[in-house]
Design an enzyme around this catalytic site. Sequence first.
Site, PDB file in Angstrom:
ATOM      1  N   ASP A 399       0.827  -1.229   0.000  1.00  0.00           N
ATOM      2  CA  ASP A 399       0.000   0.000   0.000  1.00  0.00           C
ATOM      3  C   ASP A 399       0.853   1.268   0.000  1.00  0.00           C
ATOM      4  OD1 ASP A 399      -2.147  -1.690   0.211  1.00  0.00           O
ATOM      5  OD2 ASP A 399      -2.310  -1.478   2.388  1.00  0.00           O
TER       6      ASP A 399
HETATM    7  P1  NAP Z   1       0.977  -4.037   3.141  1.00  0.00           P
HETATM    8  O1  NAP Z   1       0.305  -3.098   2.227  1.00  0.00           O
HETATM    9  O2  NAP Z   1       0.179  -4.655   4.236  1.00  0.00           O
HETATM   10  O3  NAP Z   1       1.603  -5.184   2.234  1.00  0.00           O
HETATM   11  C1  NAP Z   1       2.420  -6.156   2.801  1.00  0.00           C
HETATM   12  C2  NAP Z   1       2.817  -7.090   1.678  1.00  0.00           C
HETATM   13  O4  NAP Z   1       3.792  -7.970   2.220  1.00  0.00           O
HETATM   14  C3  NAP Z   1       1.680  -7.960   1.176  1.00  0.00           C
HETATM   15  O5  NAP Z   1       1.217  -7.509  -0.072  1.00  0.00           O
HETATM   16  C4  NAP Z   1       2.290  -9.370   1.111  1.00  0.00           C
HETATM   17  O6  NAP Z   1       2.190  -9.854  -0.220  1.00  0.00           O
HETATM   18  C5  NAP Z   1       3.744  -9.144   1.447  1.00  0.00           C
HETATM   19  N1  NAP Z   1       4.287 -10.207   2.295  1.00  0.00           N
HETATM   20  C6  NAP Z   1       3.738 -10.823   3.335  1.00  0.00           C
HETATM   21  N2  NAP Z   1       4.556 -11.762   3.813  1.00  0.00           N
HETATM   22  C7  NAP Z   1       5.668 -11.725   3.046  1.00  0.00           C
HETATM   23  C8  NAP Z   1       6.881 -12.468   3.057  1.00  0.00           C
HETATM   24  N3  NAP Z   1       7.132 -13.448   3.934  1.00  0.00           N
HETATM   25  N4  NAP Z   1       7.806 -12.175   2.119  1.00  0.00           N
HETATM   26  C9  NAP Z   1       7.569 -11.222   1.192  1.00  0.00           C
HETATM   27  N5  NAP Z   1       6.441 -10.485   1.145  1.00  0.00           N
HETATM   28  C10 NAP Z   1       5.503 -10.754   2.072  1.00  0.00           C
HETATM   29  O7  NAP Z   1       2.258  -3.423   3.835  1.00  0.00           O
HETATM   30  P2  NAP Z   1       2.819  -1.932   3.826  1.00  0.00           P
HETATM   31  O8  NAP Z   1       3.117  -1.478   2.448  1.00  0.00           O
HETATM   32  O9  NAP Z   1       3.893  -1.948   4.857  1.00  0.00           O
HETATM   33  O10 NAP Z   1       1.587  -1.047   4.279  1.00  0.00           O
HETATM   34  C11 NAP Z   1       1.124  -1.044   5.615  1.00  0.00           C
HETATM   35  C12 NAP Z   1      -0.393  -1.072   5.624  1.00  0.00           C
HETATM   36  O11 NAP Z   1      -0.831  -1.243   6.962  1.00  0.00           O
HETATM   37  C13 NAP Z   1      -0.994   0.222   5.098  1.00  0.00           C
HETATM   38  O12 NAP Z   1      -2.195  -0.028   4.439  1.00  0.00           O
HETATM   39  C14 NAP Z   1      -1.258   0.964   6.378  1.00  0.00           C
HETATM   40  O13 NAP Z   1      -2.264   1.950   6.253  1.00  0.00           O
HETATM   41  C15 NAP Z   1      -1.693  -0.169   7.270  1.00  0.00           C
HETATM   42  N6  NAP Z   1      -1.574   0.212   8.662  1.00  0.00           N
HETATM   43  C16 NAP Z   1      -0.378   0.584   9.148  1.00  0.00           C
HETATM   44  C17 NAP Z   1      -0.300   1.053  10.433  1.00  0.00           C
HETATM   45  C18 NAP Z   1       0.996   1.532  11.017  1.00  0.00           C
HETATM   46  O14 NAP Z   1       0.949   2.276  11.976  1.00  0.00           O
HETATM   47  N7  NAP Z   1       2.123   1.142  10.459  1.00  0.00           N
HETATM   48  C19 NAP Z   1      -1.424   1.103  11.216  1.00  0.00           C
HETATM   49  C20 NAP Z   1      -2.630   0.682  10.660  1.00  0.00           C
HETATM   50  C21 NAP Z   1      -2.683   0.231   9.381  1.00  0.00           C
HETATM   51  P3  NAP Z   1       2.223 -11.426  -0.508  1.00  0.00           P
HETATM   52  O15 NAP Z   1       1.162 -12.020   0.325  1.00  0.00           O
HETATM   53  O16 NAP Z   1       1.989 -11.532  -1.965  1.00  0.00           O
HETATM   54  O17 NAP Z   1       3.592 -11.905  -0.115  1.00  0.00           O
END
Ligand code: NAP
Length: 480
Positions: A399
């Site tokens: 994301d």
């Molecule tokens: P993300 O959008 O959740 O994407 C994580 C990606 O990691 C997934 O598409 C997954 O794809 C991949 N993944 C999972 N396990 C893996 C592995 N072992 N090896 C390689 N890839 C792997 O992560 P992000 O870009 O860090 O974004 C964070 C999200 O969390 C945002 O939407 C944000 O708004 C939300 N969020 C964050 C917080 C905060 O404070 N940080 C709080 C609330 C919400 P595959 O399954 O294809 O591998």
Amino acid sequence: MTTTVLSYAIDLVAVLLLALGLKGLSKVRSARAANGLAALAMGLAVVGLLLQQQLSPQAWLWIAAGSAFGGLAGLLLAQRVPMTAMPETVALFNGCGGMASLLVAVAVALFQSGGAAAESAGDLVSLISIVISVFVGAITFSGSIVAMGKLQGWIETPGWTQSQLRHGVNISLAAMALVAGVLLIGDPSGLPLWLLVGASTLLGIGVTLPIGGADMPVVISLLNSYSGVAAAAAGFVVGSQLLIVAGAMVGAAGLILTQVMCTAMNRSLVSVLFGGALGATGGGQVGGGGDEAGYTRITSCSSEECAMALETAERVVFVPGYGLAVAQAQHTLRELAKLLEANGAEVSYAIHPVAGRMPGHMNVLLAEADVPYEQLIEMDAINPEFPRTDVVIVLGANDVVNPDAKSDPTSPLFGMPVLEVDQARQVFVVKRSLGAGYAGIRNALFELPQTAMVFGDAKAVLAGLVSELRELGVGRKVAA
Ligand code: NAP
């Protein structure tokens, strides 16, 4: 007299240490030491409070046993919990904080108020504080436990909680709590106390249950703030300035963090709290279309091809995301980065404020692998650097690198600030599949001409890259 002076001096030192600790937590470099300072402050606070009390040996025994049990449980939990389960852990700790404030207020109401109506202004302040502490503490406790259960997948969002009916139920519970609170001022230890505890506990459940998993970390941050408010109120109940100051600090810090998270996720607090009603989805997955069938122009490549691009790159930026934490690949990443640096490349790490599942998640993860702090570059600083970057490696992030957030007004992420990796010359996205990230939507980055997908677990791919680079002679060049 001497004991009282000593205990106040200890309180003062504890407040100062706590303030310094909170300040230090805002910088990666000082965060670890700051955490130690804050823990020391809390330890001193307990000692100061115990000195003020005239306790019997039996009471000392109970307190010692309780502290040992609680301390050991906290230590074991903190040591064992995986980094990816941090939001659940924070929720549990918030719940414990809320429960502690609730119990203090209930104990004072039952055993010290003597059932008499407020006779003086001091009594009135104390009784109002009891009401606030019970009300906020109970909401914090039950809301945090529901939040933890939802993140763990133990609690589903029941369909009925999405109907408008739930607003009626919650408003009724709030009204009941208000009436009970007013009655409690006249009769602190009677039925109104239990009515207040019951209504507030149910209200915490009623407010948190409809909120979807995607918004849960924001709710946890808000509940963290509530736990501070409950503690500050408990401070008024027991007359502890230290608790009032510490609670106020936690309350304010939690509120600021909630605001930062809302901004970084492009959500308003109102839509998070009442999102279930507005979006009719419980605020969970904010969109669809993240399935693999949705993509038509995907280029994938092997670790070998990616390693060749890295071998000649002068400037490399790694973008860590949630998947890196899942794969626990931070140490292998550091190994790769060292190899590239020794090969003459400039290496940095782009940190998005909500990458992972908690603010600061990526900083902590990379700090574990001794990544130099100066290489961690915040989003606003790194975005202008992408056009002069040869290779970007996106590691388990999704994301936070989705370009639709800037360009597609129909995207649920539209308006959320993202890392502009699409501006770099070449982008490799390391993930296991074309599956969606947290927001549940497709990612336009995957189909851009400069993007190649490297499918696999982040740790395995990084290990593959390290050995490919060594085979290409990078290791030997370094040694020479
Ligand atoms: P993300 O959008 O959740 O994407 C994580 C990606 O990691 C997934 O598409 C997954 O794809 C991949 N993944 C999972 N396990 C893996 C592995 N072992 N090896 C390689 N890839 C792997 O992560 P992000 O870009 O860090 O974004 C964070 C999200 O969390 C945002 O939407 C944000 O708004 C939300 N969020 C964050 C917080 C905060 O404070 N940080 C709080 C609330 C919400 P595959 O399954 O294809 O591998």
